[in-house]
Design an enzyme around this catalytic site. Sequence first.
Site, PDB file in Angstrom:
ATOM      1  CD  GLU A   1      11.950  -3.104  17.095  1.00 54.00           C
ATOM      2  OE1 GLU A   1      11.816  -3.530  18.247  1.00 54.00           O
ATOM      3  OE2 GLU A   1      12.979  -2.529  16.716  1.00 54.00           O
TER       4      GLU A   1
ATOM      5  CE  LYS B   1      14.461   1.421  24.817  1.00 52.44           C
ATOM      6  NZ  LYS B   1      14.698   1.494  23.350  1.00 52.44           N
TER       7      LYS B   1
ATOM      8  CD  GLU C   1      18.223  -1.500  13.765  1.00 57.01           C
ATOM      9  OE1 GLU C   1      18.490  -2.653  14.163  1.00 57.01           O
ATOM     10  OE2 GLU C   1      17.511  -0.720  14.418  1.00 57.01           O
TER      11      GLU C   1
ATOM     12  CB  CYS D   1      19.142  16.051  33.922  1.00 54.57           C
ATOM     13  SG  CYS D   1      20.665  15.115  33.927  1.00 54.57           S
TER      14      CYS D   1
ATOM     15  CE  LYS E   1      14.682   0.369  15.438  1.00 52.92           C
ATOM     16  NZ  LYS E   1      15.187  -0.916  15.834  1.00 52.92           N
TER      17      LYS E   1
ATOM     18  NE  ARG F   1      13.898  15.537  30.892  1.00 52.55           N
ATOM     19  CZ  ARG F   1      14.151  16.474  29.958  1.00 52.55           C
ATOM     20  NH1 ARG F   1      13.150  17.151  29.454  1.00 52.55           N
ATOM     21  NH2 ARG F   1      15.358  16.711  29.554  1.00 52.55           N
TER      22      ARG F   1
ATOM     23  CG  HIS G   1      24.398 -17.365  -3.006  1.00 55.39           C
ATOM     24  ND1 HIS G   1      25.168 -18.249  -3.721  1.00 55.39           N
ATOM     25  CD2 HIS G   1      25.058 -16.179  -3.049  1.00 55.39           C
ATOM     26  CE1 HIS G   1      26.264 -17.657  -4.142  1.00 55.39           C
ATOM     27  NE2 HIS G   1      26.233 -16.395  -3.759  1.00 55.39           N
TER      28      HIS G   1
ATOM     29  CD1 TRP H   1      21.059   9.960  30.802  1.00 51.99           C
ATOM     30  CD2 TRP H   1      19.335   8.690  31.417  1.00 51.99           C
ATOM     31  NE1 TRP H   1      21.104   8.822  30.057  1.00 51.99           N
ATOM     32  CE2 TRP H   1      20.065   8.012  30.404  1.00 51.99           C
ATOM     33  CE3 TRP H   1      18.217   8.072  31.939  1.00 51.99           C
ATOM     34  CZ2 TRP H   1      19.700   6.762  29.928  1.00 51.99           C
ATOM     35  CZ3 TRP H   1      17.841   6.825  31.462  1.00 51.99           C
ATOM     36  CH2 TRP H   1      18.580   6.179  30.473  1.00 51.99           C
TER      37      TRP H   1
ATOM     38  CG  ASN I   1      19.722  18.045  30.629  1.00 47.20           C
ATOM     39  OD1 ASN I   1      20.379  17.009  30.599  1.00 47.20           O
ATOM     40  ND2 ASN I   1      18.735  18.310  29.796  1.00 47.20           N
ATOM     41  N   GLY I   2      23.234  18.118  30.740  1.00 44.78           N
ATOM     42  CA  GLY I   2      24.205  18.237  29.649  1.00 44.78           C
ATOM     43  C   GLY I   2      25.531  17.607  30.048  1.00 44.78           C
TER      44      GLY I   2
HETATM   45  C1  AGP Z   1      15.513  -2.856  19.070  1.00 41.86           C
HETATM   46  O1  AGP Z   1      14.644  -1.930  18.430  1.00 41.86           O
HETATM   47  C2  AGP Z   1      14.806  -3.733  20.042  1.00 41.86           C
HETATM   48  N1  AGP Z   1      14.080  -2.959  20.978  1.00 41.86           N
HETATM   49  C3  AGP Z   1      15.726  -4.796  20.640  1.00 41.86           C
HETATM   50  O2  AGP Z   1      16.265  -5.537  19.581  1.00 41.86           O
HETATM   51  C4  AGP Z   1      16.915  -4.299  21.487  1.00 41.86           C
HETATM   52  O3  AGP Z   1      17.870  -3.667  20.667  1.00 41.86           O
HETATM   53  C5  AGP Z   1      17.560  -5.512  22.168  1.00 41.86           C
HETATM   54  O4  AGP Z   1      16.602  -6.075  23.032  1.00 41.86           O
HETATM   55  C6  AGP Z   1      18.822  -5.155  22.975  1.00 41.86           C
HETATM   56  O5  AGP Z   1      18.477  -4.289  24.012  1.00 41.86           O
HETATM   57  P1  AGP Z   1      19.692  -3.525  24.795  1.00 41.86           P
HETATM   58  O6  AGP Z   1      20.374  -2.684  23.765  1.00 41.86           O
HETATM   59  O7  AGP Z   1      19.017  -2.744  25.862  1.00 41.86           O
HETATM   60  O8  AGP Z   1      20.619  -4.587  25.328  1.00 41.86           O
END
Ligand code: AGP
Length: 608
Positions: free
Chosen positions: A488, A603, A481, A2, A485, A27, A504, A75, A101-102
């Site tokens: 992307e 996002k 993962e 928050c 990273k 934020r 394999h 938040w 906030n917390g």
């Molecule tokens: C991860 O870095 C990406 N931004 C993407 O894979 C993300 O994790 C995926 O779209 C799922 O989003 P969510 O966790 O909001 O459901």
Amino acid sequence: MCGIIGYVGPGPATPRILSGLQRLDYRGYDSAGVVVLDGDRIRVEKMPGKLDHLLDHLKKMPAMNGCVGLGHTRWATHGGPTQRNAHPHLSHRATVAVVHNGIIENHEELRRRLRKRGYRFASETDTEVIAHLVEDHYRGDPLEAVRRAINQLDGSFAIGALFRDHPDVLIGARLNSPLLVGYGEGANYLASDAPAVLPFTRKVAYLEDRELAEIRPGGIRVIDAGGRPRDPKVIDITWDFASAAKEGYPHFMLKEVYEQPRALADTIRGRTNRQHLHFPELEIPARRLRAAKRVTIVACGTAAHAGMTAKYAFEELARIPTEVVLASEFRYGDPVIGRDTLAIAVTQSGETMDTLCAIRAAKEHGALALAVCNVVGSSIPRACDGTVYTHAGPEIGVASTKAYTTQIAVLELLAIRLGMIRGTLTREAARPLLRAMERVPAAVEKALECDGGVAKLARKYAGSRNFMYIGRRYNFPNAYEGALKLKELSYIHAEGYGAGEMKHGPLALVDDTFPTVAVCTKGRAYDKILSNMKEIEARGGILIAVANPRDAKVRALARHVVEVPQTIEMVSPMVTVVPLQLLAYHIAVTLGRDVDKPRNLAKAVTVE
Ligand code: AGP
């Protein structure tokens, strides 16, 4: 997290508070409110949704006059994003208004005690408990009332308080959540972070844990929780607004990587206390969890990798068959799912359409639906029978980092809980796991020390056209993962594999033109991954190892070693992912990529 802004001075308070809230807009929040002392009346106006809703609402209301006030953007963590849950919160006799906030871990117990003393609650929030508690301690001295109240609080808090019969004072207090005081000309300020006060002053002092501030137009007094005077370090903020919003970090993503210790502490704290696990917001009775015969996890991207990690914990600790299905595939197959299934949707945003459709389909097949989510009141929790929230705070960078590690924490805690419910994990056997979980924030803090070395590696290999990532067992999903990273953020091709898969097929790729990142910390398959690394090294492959300290076997194989603290295998992915996040970040920066908003990505993917 928050946002808080407070003002006390010659006034008017309201425009300065609203201006400060506008600067906290970045934020992420789901409601906003303002309180001023207007004559001898505390006036509170608050609205769900964005700040504009509040501003539109204020236009229809009589002007909020006054020289002292507080503003807040919320938040949600406890209680949905509604008007009655929005801050500020008033005490029972409207003598005190509070913003916070917390997370107050012992709010339920305090609520019970205050109810017995005749206090009536208007919201579901933990914050309202603070308002009534301060009033309960109030005998005419605002600072003393807040000091006594915070000594009863467990958890994390940054608090602002305003008192009906004190038109010239604000009180601030903090524990595990940032709070600063701002020194103006004839007026002074309180804020959760610098951007809110920059238009008025650049002279600030950050309160330390368990410190309180009495803020008056003519000066600011700081004491500790024992009442002893403190002498805060006053600094001049040199950042511009954009840097201040990132708290000095060059990008939100890096800030969020460094926020992981706090995010994990906020997520784990209050849920484990060696004796038992506690998910206050999970409205699914144990008997329904006990009835499940299988677990199906549906998620996308990074959230799916968290689910893949949790599969090992569910099967090891709860001895329950667990599958992880990409949400985008789930509905287009013929899943075997029904009343015997616990379906878990893992999601940061709570709005990913693939995951929302998948969990709805699972429910239609009769499954019990549980969400692991970072956004209170979002669509996926609303579609489920119950939710356990990560407390990562707003994640602004498109690349998911602190949401990922907190998802793993919640899922592994759920696996422990399910094992205890099903009787496959005794209380005694659970204790060391919970202790290990409680130590994760410190281990991640330590792992962040690799940043400088990883940045050097990034500059050395940023020109590579390919990367390979390998791991095994709990760290197999981190291979995926780490590759995601890098892809992307830097737009470099990368592949993640279970290390045992190399011979394999992927071993045919290995040569000295690209690095392979091997997550090879100690675990049940440690010797196996060493032999997989030998296969790569023997063919001239460039190995970058993420390993535990002073590992001579790894050092004999890898060209570069990034050390992270040793933990039990189950929690290690939350630690080993840190160098992977930082490597992707620094390569992207080296290549001049738009780190917080990579091309082609959003996002939250709210379309199928
Ligand atoms: C991860 O870095 C990406 N931004 C993407 O894979 C993300 O994790 C995926 O779209 C799922 O989003 P969510 O966790 O909001 O459901």
